[in-house]
Motif scaffolding. Structure first.
Motif, short mmCIF file in Angstrom:
data_model
loop_
_atom_site.label_atom_id
_atom_site.label_comp_id
_atom_site.label_asym_id
_atom_site.label_seq_id
_atom_site.Cartn_x
_atom_site.Cartn_y
_atom_site.Cartn_z
N ASN A 70 -65.05 10.48 12.41
CA ASN A 70 -65.80 11.59 11.81
C ASN A 70 -64.87 12.78 11.67
N SER A 71 -65.34 13.84 11.06
CA SER A 71 -64.46 14.98 10.76
C SER A 71 -63.99 15.71 12.00
N SER A 72 -64.61 15.45 13.16
CA SER A 72 -64.24 16.19 14.37
C SER A 72 -63.28 15.43 15.27
N HIS A 73 -63.14 14.14 15.05
CA HIS A 73 -62.36 13.31 15.97
C HIS A 73 -61.27 12.55 15.22
N LEU A 74 -60.13 12.46 15.88
CA LEU A 74 -58.99 11.73 15.33
C LEU A 74 -58.29 11.02 16.47
N PHE A 75 -57.97 9.76 16.24
CA PHE A 75 -57.28 8.97 17.25
C PHE A 75 -55.95 8.47 16.68
N LEU A 76 -55.01 8.22 17.58
CA LEU A 76 -53.76 7.56 17.21
C LEU A 76 -53.56 6.42 18.19
N HIS A 77 -53.71 5.20 17.70
CA HIS A 77 -53.57 4.01 18.54
C HIS A 77 -52.10 3.58 18.53
N LEU A 78 -51.59 3.33 19.72
CA LEU A 78 -50.17 3.03 19.90
C LEU A 78 -50.00 1.61 20.43
N HIS A 79 -49.07 0.89 19.84
CA HIS A 79 -48.88 -0.52 20.26
C HIS A 79 -47.44 -0.93 20.02
N THR A 80 -46.82 -1.48 21.06
CA THR A 80 -45.45 -1.98 20.97
C THR A 80 -44.49 -0.89 20.48
N LEU A 81 -44.53 0.24 21.17
CA LEU A 81 -43.68 1.36 20.77
C LEU A 81 -42.23 1.14 21.23
N GLN A 82 -41.35 1.94 20.65
CA GLN A 82 -39.93 1.91 20.97
C GLN A 82 -39.55 3.20 21.70
N PRO A 83 -38.48 3.18 22.46
CA PRO A 83 -38.06 4.42 23.16
C PRO A 83 -37.86 5.61 22.22
N GLU A 84 -37.44 5.36 20.98
CA GLU A 84 -37.21 6.47 20.04
C GLU A 84 -38.52 7.10 19.56
N ASP A 85 -39.65 6.50 19.93
CA ASP A 85 -40.95 7.09 19.61
C ASP A 85 -41.34 8.17 20.62
N SER A 86 -40.58 8.32 21.66
CA SER A 86 -40.84 9.38 22.64
C SER A 86 -40.72 10.73 21.96
N ALA A 87 -41.78 11.53 22.07
CA ALA A 87 -41.82 12.82 21.37
C ALA A 87 -43.10 13.54 21.77
N LEU A 88 -43.28 14.72 21.21
CA LEU A 88 -44.55 15.44 21.34
C LEU A 88 -45.38 15.11 20.10
N TYR A 89 -46.60 14.63 20.32
CA TYR A 89 -47.48 14.30 19.19
C TYR A 89 -48.55 15.38 19.11
N LEU A 90 -48.54 16.04 17.96
CA LEU A 90 -49.43 17.18 17.74
C LEU A 90 -50.53 16.81 16.75
N CYS A 91 -51.72 17.23 17.07
CA CYS A 91 -52.86 17.10 16.17
C CYS A 91 -53.17 18.49 15.61
N ALA A 92 -53.58 18.54 14.37
CA ALA A 92 -53.95 19.81 13.76
C ALA A 92 -55.17 19.61 12.87
N SER A 93 -55.86 20.71 12.58
CA SER A 93 -56.97 20.64 11.64
C SER A 93 -56.91 21.85 10.72
N SER A 94 -57.54 21.72 9.56
CA SER A 94 -57.66 22.83 8.63
C SER A 94 -58.98 22.70 7.89
N GLN A 95 -59.35 23.75 7.19
CA GLN A 95 -60.64 23.76 6.53
C GLN A 95 -60.80 22.52 5.63
N ASP A 96 -59.79 22.27 4.81
CA ASP A 96 -59.75 21.03 4.05
C ASP A 96 -58.29 20.74 3.72
#
Lengths: 115, 109
Positions: A70-96
């Protein structure tokens, strides 16, 4: 208080694990974004959802799978990641997702470490 | 290609003035944003320019020249709490933000 929350704040996972990041916005916005932030690099846009429809996928590997129930929720499913995927993952929203003055509000991020 | 350039790091003294420059090349242009990000925290919005000129907001001002593909963020009366990274982002014709790598500003007493 940004109105955008993310959980967990920190995550350590092995390459064979499956985990999910969660983002929730309380601002009544219609667009939500996932970004990857690595040290000394520009923010990398991963996915954009506008009115629950995915409108952008910036050639992100399939080991990252977004979900926007829905417009209020966002997920990021992670599977079989690599070490280079290590980072800060930021979520953001805007009016549209369209329109010039479209300020994005960010969550505090999830610091992900892949061992 | 699309590109944003800004200095990696700058140092300034408490109470002084500092100008952080940003140049951009994008496919179309729908405005220029500046965000502030303290270490370990979310980026927070500072300013938005779409027309040429200077926008002033308290101690912070932002300038845009569309013909030159250039913007700057001016911080006056620097305080220790202004130590942060400052991110420049240009909005392209698809209304997507193209981000710079950020300028880390170090304030010394």
């Amino acid at each position: 208080e940004t109105g955008v929350t993310q959980t967990p704040r920190h995550l350590v996972m092995g390459m064979t694990n499956k985990k999910s990041l969660k983002c929730e916005q309380h601002l009544g916005h219609n667009a939500m974004y996932w970004y990857k932030q690595s040290a000394k690099k520009p923010l990398e846009l991963m996915f954009v959802y506008n009115f629950k429809e995915q409108t952008e996928n910036n050639s992100v590997p399939s080991r990252f799978s977004p979900e926007c129930p829905n417009s209020s929720h966002l997920f990021l499913h992670l599977h079989t990641l690599q070490p280079e995927d290590s980072a800060l993952y930021l979520c953001a929203s805007s009016q549209d997702g369209q329109g010039d003055y479209n300020e994005q509000f960010f969550g505090p991020g999830t610091r992900l470490t892949v061992l | 290609g699309q590109n944003i350039d800004q200095p990696t790091e700058m140092t300034a003294t408490e109470g002084a003035i500092v100008q952080i420059n940003c140049t951009y090349q994008t496919s179309g242009f729908n405005g220029l944003f500046w965000y502030q990000q303290h270490a370990g925290e979310a980026p927070t919005f500072l300013s938005y320019n779409v027309l040429d000129g200077l926008e002033e907001k308290g101690r912070f001002s932002s300038f845009l020249s569309r013909s030159k593909g250039y913007s700057y963020l001016l911080l006056k009366e620097l305080q220790m709490k202004d130590s942060a990274s400052y991110l420049c982002a240009a909005m392209d014709s698809n209304y997507q933000l193209i981000w710079g790598a950020g300028t880390k500003l170090i304030i010394k007493p």
